[in-house]
Design a protein around this motif. Structure first.
Motif: not given
Ligand code: NAP
Ligand code: HSE
Length: 428
Positions: A167-170, A177-181, A193-197, A232-241
């Motif tokens: 989320l910090t990178k996004m 999300f996929a790039e940050a993961l 397998d990052p599912t649990a996280d 979560i999308s980068a757009k939602d993070i921008r709108y949250a800001h």
């Protein structure tokens, strides 16, 4: 020899086991001065001995549990191998033989912890698990001891480093999300397998442990509502800001008059909230008690040495307890049986992003559905327009989850609503 030597067996020599080994080796001489006794790693259990021959003396390495459980000179078992089985059986057998146990295993403690703590008590043994929640951050001992004079009503935190890093990178670099993961995986934060996280299960396990201790009532992972960050999308993070907020994966536990709430989900929190400034792979836990008011614990929630630090702190406590003949001093702290609320009975504010037909009456129709379900709108932003489709963001005041979801069920079927693109809870 004028001091005691306590023999310790490590079950596992991976990330955490390696950290514990390093710390105990480094602290070897100081330990006698610090606690009046020596801590000797007598045995190390692994599956594949060949992998560890350059790190551990061959006579200490074993792939046989029987070498440890049948060795009466070993008093302290440190379980850092992970998983439910065989770890659960080994811990149970150790306690039943009067051996004290330290574990970092949140998967196990979040499901079978209450049972294991009962077995520890019945055998007058310690079972300590500071490292199981938020790695190196002291939080279990503070809740059980330092804050024990409080009636704690809320424990909330960022308790998964991988998702906080993503989320910090996004947020800071606009990554999707996929790039940050992928970056989290390349840097070794996320597991293969990052599912649990990313689905919030790891945080859910830690929250179950925290809620049980804070509210003195059994809560297991199965009681926790979990929702991850993959939508979560980068757009939602921008709108949250634009709304003055950050999006964080929070574990939220509350003790209300109607029962315990335990939920893990992406949450919009005001940018000036202390948890909003917790970045990268750091963790933080925020506690509210009637006497202490607000307290926050911050630090590294994972990694060999931070997690090893918590494990070694527990080993030292066990050694002191043996020395002073007071093992089993602090066991299970649950003396209540409070019901856990269904997610539908909990309250939140909501952010909802939608694509709507841009014509007179659309917003009035939406407001009507929200109003008839007791959902009150606090903010409305029209973001973009393409042809006759407008993107709209609505933020609600705090409302019962089931009433909000009932209104979304109706709204999403309306002809003028092209898409309900995302829903994120807002912290109040
Ligand atoms: P890890 O790196 O995968 O290491 C696991 C170790 O346990 C390896 O040495 C492995 O040996 C051994 N092992 C696994 N299953 C075994 C079995 N059936 N019999 C004997 N040995 C076995 O795991 P980790 O990251 O250190 O995590 C250990 C525990 O700490 C987990 O419960 C985890 O949730 C918890 N924890 C981890 C962190 C962290 O930062 N990593 C933080 C907090 C808590 P082989 O290599 O021979 O298979
Ligand atoms: N996978 C966990 C995290 C670390 O990302 O926080 C172990 O608790």
């Amino acid at each position: 020899m004028d001091h005691n030597v306590y023999k310790v067996a490590l079950l596992g020599m991976g990330t955490v086991g390696g950290g514990v080994y390093k710390i105990l080796e480094k602290q070897k001489n100081d330990m006698v001065c610090k606690i009046g006794s020596e801590l000797e790693i007598a045995k190390v259990l692994v599956r594949n001995k060949g992998k560890y021959e350059d790190k551990v003396a061959p006579e200490k390495l074993t792939d046989q549990w029987s070498d440890i459980i049948n060795d009466d000179s070993i008093e302290i078992i440190v379980e850092v191998m992970g998983g439910i089985q065989p770890a659960g059986t080994y811990i149970k057998e150790a306690l039943e033989k009067g051996k004290h146990v330290v574990t970092a295993n949140k998967d196990l403690m979040a499901v079978e912890g209450h049972e294991l703590l009962k077995i520890a008590k019945a055998n007058n043994c310690d079972l300590l698990f500071e490292a199981a929640v938020a790695g190196g951050i002291p939080i279990i001992r503070p809740l059980k001891q330092c804050l024990n004079g409080n009636d704690i009503t809320e424990v909330m935190g960022i308790i998964n480093g991988t998702t906080n890093f993503i989320l910090t990178k996004m947020t800071e670099e606009g990554m999707e999300f996929a790039e940050a993961l992928k970056l989290a995986t390349d840097l070794g934060y996320a597991e293969a397998d990052p599912t649990a996280d990313i689905e919030g299960h790891d945080a859910g396990r830690k929250l179950a442990i925290l809620a049980s201790i804070a509210f003195h009532s059994p809560v297991t992972f199965h009681d926790v509502y979990t929702e991850g960050i993959s939508k979560i999308s980068a757009k939602d993070i921008r709108y949250a800001h634009e709304l003055g907020c950050e999006i964080k994966l929070l574990g939220i536990a509350k003790n209300t008059e109607a029962g315990i709430e335990v939920k893990v989900h992406p949450t919009m929190i005001p940018s000036n909230h202390p948890l909003a400034s917790v970045k990268d792979s750091f963790n933080a836990v925020f506690v509210h008690g009637d006497a202490v008011d607000d307290a926050m614990f911050y630090g590294r929630g994972a990694g060999a040495l931070p997690t090893g630090s918590a494990v070694v702190g527990d080993i030292i406590d066990v050694a002191r307890n043996i020395q002073f003949n007071c093992t089993s001093r602090i066991g299970c702290s649950c003396y209540k049986d409070i019901p856990v609320k269904d997610i539908g009975e909990t309250k939140s504010g909501y952010y909802v992003r939608m694509k709507l037909e841009d014509r007179a009456g659309t917003l009035a129709a939406l407001a009507g559905v929200f109003g008839s379900n007791n959902v009150s709108i606090s903010k409305l932003l029209q973001k973009t327009k393409q042809g006759n489709t407008a993107e709209v963001v609505i933020v609600t005041y705090e409302v019962l989850e089931k009433e909000f979801m009932d209104s979304i069920a109706v709204i999403s079927k309306m002809a003028m609503v092209k898409e309900v693109s995302s829903i994120i809870r807002v912290y109040h």
